[in-house]
Design an enzyme around this catalytic site. Structure first.
Site, PDB file in Angstrom:
ATOM      1  N   SER A   1       5.638   5.872   6.980  1.00 54.83           N
ATOM      2  CA  SER A   1       6.203   6.836   7.923  1.00 54.83           C
ATOM      3  C   SER A   1       5.180   7.203   8.995  1.00 54.83           C
ATOM      4  CB  SER A   1       6.601   8.120   7.185  1.00 54.83           C
ATOM      5  OG  SER A   1       7.514   7.822   6.165  1.00 54.83           O
TER       6      SER A   1
ATOM      7  N   LYS B   1      16.330   8.594   2.837  1.00 56.97           N
ATOM      8  CA  LYS B   1      15.352   8.089   1.874  1.00 56.97           C
ATOM      9  C   LYS B   1      15.884   8.153   0.437  1.00 56.97           C
ATOM     10  CE  LYS B   1      12.837   7.013   5.209  1.00 56.97           C
ATOM     11  NZ  LYS B   1      11.646   7.539   5.813  1.00 56.97           N
TER      12      LYS B   1
HETATM   13  O1  SAT Z   1      11.561  12.797   6.475  1.00 57.41           O
HETATM   14  S1  SAT Z   1      11.971  11.384   6.609  1.00 57.41           S
HETATM   15  O2  SAT Z   1      11.804  10.693   5.324  1.00 57.41           O
HETATM   16  O3  SAT Z   1      13.355  11.301   6.993  1.00 57.41           O
HETATM   17  C1  SAT Z   1      11.035  10.602   7.780  1.00 57.41           C
HETATM   18  C2  SAT Z   1       9.957   9.788   7.185  1.00 57.41           C
HETATM   19  O4  SAT Z   1       9.061  10.331   6.529  1.00 57.41           O
HETATM   20  O5  SAT Z   1       9.972   8.558   7.350  1.00 57.41           O
HETATM   21 MN    MN Z   2      10.634   6.200   7.276  1.00 57.84          MN
END
Ligand code: SAT
Ligand code: MN
Length: 580
Positions: free
Chosen positions: A249, A207
């Protein structure tokens, strides 16, 4: 190992002088190194070996119980000027942020090994790929980066050829939540993350680099870095389409990317290009092409079973790192919605007691290389990426948003994306189930002001007349008893089929104020467990509720003040007028 790249050498030296590690290890990405790191963690108890008969080469990692998700309130974008970061980001003045972070990093790696992790986001020979180096004191991060990215020698060689890379400095520190900060310095192509060992906070290629920093680079260079899965769909007649879809997410991106067609749609083939991030570029013909910058998945475990996602269920039977799942008496990983087995030990390592809540953490994850995906598409390695036919936005909304609708054109589509709202999930700390605006599913990930970001999206409309059509979907509508109206999972292919037929001009639509909707007869329900009444409810557009929604969208957009493109307000007014 060291490097011929002087900037990298200097940065490693400076970082070592600041953090004072006991030793430095340059990761080469080899199998031997991976195994040695696993052994090291097994020896220290950072990893637990799972049942070698039923889950060969699978391991469990338990993170600190306060460190189980992304921390949006502790994530900062540090541009010189606050307005550049925008109301969508927490902001810290860069000088102040550097002082604070360097204070935390001072001496933090004493007695630890400092890993230097070169990685490439995207196929190693793709002009669209970009490299980075993460310096971390976490072996868990190093092994996860190996599964998630093209990590090691080849990436370092590309960095030495190109001379360009994103820097990511990471330490788990003492995992004290009061000393946990994830900071980004877009114009220095630099990330500093301290105090967390978890997922998006710590695996900086994901991210932090591939979205927050890359979205900034993309704005500058004329492309898009998006929170999207990429899926390949092949009809029984052999027609292929690639679709990119943005969802927040823990809203089913991995499941959609690995979809298994229902029996009544046998003959369709669905293959995965990516499950979380897409980098989108216009080619010389004006076609939007996508690469998946990642090469592995960090997927939500709970709910994964042979009925919801057989591909994922099979994929994580070997060579997988589990984080924060429960274990059975046979030492197999266990999670809510697995469909069989019983938990003996919960995700915190305590004997399982339902009074303590779920056995597996709701945001427990698997890390696995994409190569293990039974539905992996070799096109994921194509340096030229894949041509995108349709872009889908979606959120988790129990009411209002219909199953699917198509935006009237690109500009309207940008408004549809900017208006996405979704109920919060366990992927970030904070309350779950609260509806919030999550434009393009990028609220936690856009590295600059959303107003400027939407202007950048709109600019594609002037650069190409071959852009993908834009759609909005909602798999999560409920009836008044709280039951889901749509079965989701494999049945989502029924909606994707309509989308492809629209792209190919093979099916009509009902024109409404919010966009083009399928007529009930346009969605093939043969073999699906959906009543005609449910479909009617799923495709209803209720003007009164939509007028309220449009008011809420307007006040949200107005938060961006003079950065908000006029075109979005004009598009907004047109919808309001059409609602009457
Ligand atoms: O923690 S992560 O950002 O890798 C997973 C997500 O929240 O999409
Ligand atoms: Mn994600």
């Amino acid at each position: 190992m060291t490097t011929s790249n002087a900037a990298l050498r200097r940065w490693v030296e400076e970082t070592a002088a600041l953090t004072k590690p006991a030793s430095i290890h340059w990761c080469d990405g080899s199998d031997g190194e991976y195994r040695a790191l696993l052994d090291l963690m097994l020896g220290r108890g950072d990893l637990i070996r799972l049942n070698p008969e039923t889950y060969p080469n699978c391991y469990l990692h338990r993170s600190d119980p306060t460190d189980v998700a992304r921390v949006e309130h502790l994530t900062f974008v540090c541009t010189p000027d606050k307005a550049t970061a925008g109301p969508n980001n927490n902001w810290l003045e860069p000088g102040e942020a550097h002082r604070r972070m360097d204070g935390l990093f001072a001496g933090c790696m004493q007695g630890r090994t400092m890993y230097v992790v070169p990685y490439c986001m995207g196929p190693i020979d793709s002009p669209y790929a970009r490299c980075g180096v993460e310096i971390t004191d976490s072996a868990y991060v190093a092994v996860n980066m190996r599964l998630m990215t093209r990590m090691g020698r080849a990436a370092l060689e590309r960095i030495e050829r190109e001379g360009r890379f994103v820097r990511g400095l990471h330490s788990t520190g003492d995992l004290n939540p009061d000393r946990r900060f994830i900071t980004h310095f877009p114009d220095e192509l630099l990330i500093k993350s301290f105090g967390s060992g978890y997922g998006g906070n710590a695996l900086l290629g994901k991210k932090c680099h591939a979205l927050r920093i890359a979205s900034w680079q993309a704005a500058d260079e004329g492309w898009l870095a998006e929170h999207m899965l990429i899926v390949e769909l092949e009809s029984p007649a052999g027609e292929r389409h690639y679709v990119a879809a943005a969802f927040p997410s823990a809203c089913g991106k991995t499941n959609l990317a690995m979809l298994i067609p229902p029996e009544s749609l046998a003959g369709w083939k669905v293959r995965t290009i990516g499950d979380d991030i897409a980098w989108l570029h216009l080619d010389a013909e004006g076609t939007l092409r996508a690469i998946n910058p990642e090469s592995g998945y960090f997927g939500v475990v709970p709910g994964t079973n042979p009925d919801t996602n057989r591909n994922a269920f099979d994929m994580i039977r070997r060579d997988t790192i589990f984080t924060n799942v429960a274990v059975t008496a046979d030492n197999e990983p266990w999670w809510e919605g697995k469909g069989h087995g019983t938990p003996a030990i919960d995700w915190q390592g305590r004997p399982y007691d339902p009074a303590n809540g779920p056995a597996a953490h709701p945001n427990s994850r698997f890390t696995v290389t994409a190569r293990q995906n039974p539905s992996y598409s070799p096109m994921a390695d194509d340096p030229a990426g894949v041509p995108i036919s349709a872009i889908i936005f979606g959120g988790r909304r129990r009411e209002l948003a219909p199953l699917v609708y198509q935006a009237k054109d690109w500009q309207h589509g940008v408004l549809v994306g900017a208006s996405v709202a979704s109920e919060t999930t366990a992927a970030a700390t904070g309350k779950v189930g609260v509806t919030r605006r999550d434009p393009m599913a990028m609220k936690p990930f856009c590295g600059y002001n959303f107003g400027d970001y939407w202007r950048h999206w709109l600019s594609f409309g002037e650069r190409s007349d071959r852009l993908p059509a834009i759609f909005h979907v909602n798999w999560f509508r409920q009836d008044d008893q709280g039951r889901f109206l749509w079965p989701g999972f494999g049945d989502n292919l029924r909606v994707l089929r309509w989308i492809i037929d629209r792209v190919e001009g093979r099916v009509g639509a009902r024109e409404t104020a919010i966009g083009h909707l399928p007529r009930p007869e346009d969605i093939d329900l043969n073999g699906a467990d959906v009543s005609a009444d449910a479909l009617k409810a799923l495709l209803a557009v209720e003007p009164a509720s939509w007028r309220t929604e449009m008011e809420s969208i307007e006040s949200y957009l107005q938060e961006y003040g003079n950065r908000l493109p006029d075109v979005l307000l004009e598009q907004h007014r047109a919808v309001v007028r059409a609602l009457g």
